[in-house]
Design a protein around this motif. Structure first.
Motif, PDB file in Angstrom:
ATOM      1  N   ALA A 180       0.592  -1.171  -0.175  1.00  0.00           N
ATOM      2  CA  ALA A 180       0.199  -0.066   0.089  1.00  0.00           C
ATOM      3  C   ALA A 180       1.019   1.441  -0.130  1.00  0.00           C
ATOM      4  N   GLU A 183      -9.945   3.388  -2.671  1.00  0.00           N
ATOM      5  CA  GLU A 183     -10.877   2.630  -4.041  1.00  0.00           C
ATOM      6  C   GLU A 183     -10.978   1.063  -3.783  1.00  0.00           C
ATOM      7  N   GLU A 184      -9.662   0.667  -3.485  1.00  0.00           N
ATOM      8  CA  GLU A 184      -9.701  -0.824  -3.248  1.00  0.00           C
ATOM      9  C   GLU A 184     -10.610  -1.139  -2.179  1.00  0.00           C
ATOM     10  N   GLN A 242       3.679   0.963  -3.428  1.00  0.00           N
ATOM     11  CA  GLN A 242       2.942   1.077  -4.624  1.00  0.00           C
ATOM     12  C   GLN A 242       1.559   1.669  -5.014  1.00  0.00           C
ATOM     13  N   MET A 243       1.025   1.975  -3.867  1.00  0.00           N
ATOM     14  CA  MET A 243      -0.234   2.827  -4.259  1.00  0.00           C
ATOM     15  C   MET A 243      -0.395   4.093  -3.562  1.00  0.00           C
ATOM     16  N   SER A 244      -1.371   4.964  -4.184  1.00  0.00           N
ATOM     17  CA  SER A 244      -1.585   6.312  -3.486  1.00  0.00           C
ATOM     18  C   SER A 244      -2.818   5.720  -2.580  1.00  0.00           C
ATOM     19  N   SER A 245      -3.019   7.025  -1.738  1.00  0.00           N
ATOM     20  CA  SER A 245      -3.838   6.831  -0.540  1.00  0.00           C
ATOM     21  C   SER A 245      -5.101   6.774  -1.420  1.00  0.00           C
ATOM     22  N   GLU A 246      -5.365   7.324  -2.293  1.00  0.00           N
ATOM     23  CA  GLU A 246      -6.704   7.209  -3.148  1.00  0.00           C
ATOM     24  C   GLU A 246      -6.951   5.723  -3.556  1.00  0.00           C
ATOM     25  N   GLU A 247      -5.999   5.189  -4.265  1.00  0.00           N
ATOM     26  CA  GLU A 247      -6.134   3.937  -4.625  1.00  0.00           C
ATOM     27  C   GLU A 247      -6.407   2.837  -3.449  1.00  0.00           C
ATOM     28  N   VAL A 248      -5.881   3.093  -2.513  1.00  0.00           N
ATOM     29  CA  VAL A 248      -6.071   2.276  -1.230  1.00  0.00           C
ATOM     30  C   VAL A 248      -7.501   2.370  -0.933  1.00  0.00           C
ATOM     31  N   ARG A 264     -13.999  -0.829  -3.114  1.00  0.00           N
ATOM     32  CA  ARG A 264     -14.642  -1.793  -3.982  1.00  0.00           C
ATOM     33  C   ARG A 264     -14.963  -3.252  -3.198  1.00  0.00           C
ATOM     34  N   ALA A 278      -4.320   5.489   4.038  1.00  0.00           N
ATOM     35  CA  ALA A 278      -5.380   5.782   3.311  1.00  0.00           C
ATOM     36  C   ALA A 278      -6.091   6.978   3.718  1.00  0.00           C
TER      37      ALA A 278
END
Ligand code: FMN
Ligand code: SF4
Ligand code: FES
Lengths: 436, 214
Positions: free
Chosen positions: A35, A46-47, A38-44, A50, A114
């Motif tokens: 997290a 979003e995941e 490799q991921m942005s806060s927003e991507e976390v 989802r 996140a």
């Protein structure tokens, strides 16, 4: 269906599972690392959105959605971990912290990242002594290894985590009661709005999440939302902890997808293994006591987020079932539960303060063999006039009181009436003055 | 119970009495400041440390905590009167907390409580004359899979059978836990730090008394 491999409880039975070394040797902190690096806060967010990770603390609100309520322009954010776990008879958070404190810390890091939180507080009820030591030891270990503090995993993200102990009050599990308690005040829930996401701890944007909710995060990030959605039924996806206690052969905390029924939880060899002494089920409180009660012919209820409503229950709650057998006097059950709410009401709202006390008094009267038939109606009337749902109270405690108490009166009315009819005459008059 | 107020018949504390909080306790309380945005938020940790170090939180101790946190003493009293964990009068060296919630009651919790009472010769919210044990009841301790259960200080005694009660109470180590401990909420080390409890006979907790009065 093949054998279900536990996810949240995978460390139970593993030697030294509480230590960082063992946790990492079994793949621990891979989710948080992924997290943060490799991921942005927003991507976390979003995941997690989802995955539809619904809160495990009782209300079932989707965690990812809750995080999006934080104001965009905030500069300071707090994360509060709700480890107050005082809903009888719930002990799944305890089990998580006892066997796998680092799993929770990993979840805290992911949620903190996140939500862009700078500080997280793990609020533990004071009766969690061993669990406090386990958590604090794990936090110390994580700091020493650079997993907490500055620049976690070289990502530039800083997070401080502090364990904070409560001092004995059920209502401190309510998220704004918890916040007030953290601020050093009485644990009096706050009027909402503003919700904590806007104005929470120290009046800053705050997210409160349950221990079990957060423990799911490492797995969602590592395995992906699709994996999570594939576990259990639609709308209630993901691994879930269930508690079962009372006179069953194997009381305990078990992990399963939410596709089991209440009956399976009590009877199946995988879970409670049936009743002791060949007794029969009289009643079950399947979601912690506050969600309501099932009678013996309603055990087909699915232990998911939606089915409980079909049985007149408030929700899945904490998914902790306590089983009452046919040898038990239903009046004693009513009295025990009514006492809990009367003593744990924080007293701010008149309907809750007085209503829970009145119900306790009526319940005592009935249990002492001094009930009157009209008490049953009175009980229903009182219980129908309190709570957040009719808009009369600050927090959900009185709703949690009315569902099981009124449920007991409604679903077991015949039994109560029979007891009252068989009472020694005159006792009601004798005790009426004492208990009024 | 949270919404009952403290007994006001008690004399107000003596402002000029000797200081009760040691330097070490004060430093420990101050060490929590960086963890929180306000000094008031240090109140619960501070009260825990004071109670660990003095055995209870006296009015004088409350006033001194208030001074350290730069809040009115009434705020300390307001908070302390809400929580069941804090004792404003001396308690026994060990506190037995018996669970009275539903799973424990179904599994014999009341009988366990009666056995403890009989063995110690005290009732709820009372302390043995030798100052060893105080007895209270609490709602669910989150140990329902081990019902009936009770805490003795930090240690949770699980699946307590009636015939075990005597043995448990006789065990001098019955409050020790078998786990790595953190000293974060402990009393600070100091040579002369004494557990109060010598004068704990007949001690009761204000808060506990109120719970009993319902
Ligand atoms: C009276 C009352 C007591 C509560 N106690 C707890 C508790 O002990 N632990 C918990 O996680 N949530 C508890 N909750 C629910 C919290 O208010 C909140 O919904 C939850 O912590 C949010 O976390 P989640 O979204 O991860 O479930 C309680 C709610 C009420 C009304
Ligand atoms: S509803 Fe009851 S517990 Fe909740 S704030 Fe009001 S009085 Fe307190
Ligand atoms: S009911 Fe006794 S520990 Fe939960």
């Amino acid at each position: 269906m093949g054998k279900y491999e536990p996810v949240l409880l995978r460390s139970v039975g593993v030697a030294d599972s509480r230590t960082l070394a063992v946790y990492q040797s079994r793949g621990g902190y891979a989710g948080a690392r992924k997290a943060l690096t490799q991921m942005s806060s927003e991507e976390v967010i979003e995941e997690v959105k989802r995955a539809n990770l619904r809160g495990r603390g009782g209300a079932g609100f989707p965690a990812g959605v809750k995080w999006t309520f934080l104001p965009k322009d905030r500069t300071r954010t707090y994360l509060c971990v709700n480890g107050d776990e005082s809903e009888p008879p719930t002990f799944s958070n305890r089990v998580l912290m006892e066997h796998d404190p680092h799993q929770l810390i990993e979840g805290v890091i992911i949620a903190g990242y996140a939500t862009k939180a700078q500080v997280a507080y793990i609020y533990l009820r004071v009766e969690f002594h061993e669990q406090f030591h386990h958590m604090q030891t794990a936090v110390d270990e994580a700091y020493a290894a650079g997993i907490l503090g500055k620049n976690i995993f070289g990502s530039g993200y800083d997070l401080d985590v502090y364990v904070h102990r409560g001092a004995g009050a059920y209502v401190c599990g309510e998220e704004t009661g918890l916040i007030e308690s953290l601020e050093g005040k009485r644990g009096w829930p706050r009027i909402k709005p503003p919700f904590p996401a806007i104005e929470g701890l120290f009046r800053k944007p705050t997210v409160v999440n349950n221990v079990e909710t957060l423990c799911n995060l490492p797995h969602i990030i590592e395995r992906g939302a699709d994996w999570f959605l594939g576990v259990g039924p639609q709308g209630s996806s993901g691994p879930k902890l269930f508690c079962v206690s009372g006179p069953v052969k194997r009381p305990g905390c078990y992990e399963s997808p939410m596709d089991i029924t209440c009956e399976e939880l009590i009877m199946s060899d995988k879970f409670g293994r049936g009743m002791t002494d060949g007794a029969k089920v009289k009643a079950v409180f399947p979601g912690g006591i506050s969600m309501g009660v099932l009678s013996a012919d309603e055990l087909g209820m699915k232990m998911d987020f939606d089915d409980p409503r079909n049985f007149g229950l408030l929700g899945l709650g904490t998914a902790a079932a306590v089983v009452v057998n046919t040898d038990t006097d239903i009046r004693e059950v009513l009295r025990n539960l009514a006492r809990f709410y009367a003593l744990e009401s924080c007293g701010q709202c008149t309907q809750c303060r007085m209503g829970t006390s009145w119900m306790y008094r009526i319940a005592q009267r009935i249990a002492l063999g001094a009930g009157r038939l009209e008490d049953l109606d009175l009980f229903e009337e009182v219980s129908g006039r309190m709570g957040m749902m009719p808009g009369l109270s600050i927090c959900g405690l009185p709703d949690g009181a009315t569902f099981p108490l009124r449920g007991l009166i409604q679903k077991f009315r015949g039994e109560f009436e029979e007891h009252i009819r068989n009472q020694a005459p005159g006792r009601a008059d004798e005790l009426l003055t004492v208990l009024n | 119970m949270a919404w009952k107020t403290l007994d006001r018949t008690e004399p107000v504390y003596d402002k000029d009495a000797p200081v009760v909080l040691s330097e070490a306790v004060r430093r420990k309380i101050e060490s929590y400041f960086p963890r929180y945005e306000t000094k008031r938020a240090v109140l619960l940790p501070a009260l825990h440390v004071v109670q660990e170090s003095l055995g209870h939180v006296s009015w004088k101790a409350m006033a001194e905590v208030a001074e350290i946190l730069e809040i009115p003493p009434s705020d300390v009293l307001d908070t302390i009167s809400f929580y069941t964990h804090f004792w404003t009068k001396p308690k026994g060296r060990k506190v037995i907390t018996v669970c009275r919630s539903i799973s424990c009651e179904l599994m014999g919790g009341r009988e366990m409580l009666d056995a403890v009472k009989a063995k110690l010769g005290i009732g709820e919210h009372e302390t043995t004359p030798d100052g060893e044990y105080s007895l209270v009841t609490e709602e669910c301790l989150a140990g329902c899979d081990h019902a009936p259960c009770m805490l003795i200080n930090e240690r949770l005694h699980k699946n307590v059978r009636l015939e075990d009660v005597e043995k448990i109470l006789a065990d001098l180590e019955n409050d020790r836990i078998d786990a790595q401990r953190s000293d974060l909420y402990d009393a600070p080390d100091e040579p002369e730090a004494g557990q109060s409890g010598d004068d704990a006979a007949d001690a009761t907790s204000d808060v506990a008394e109120m719970k009993a009065a319902d």
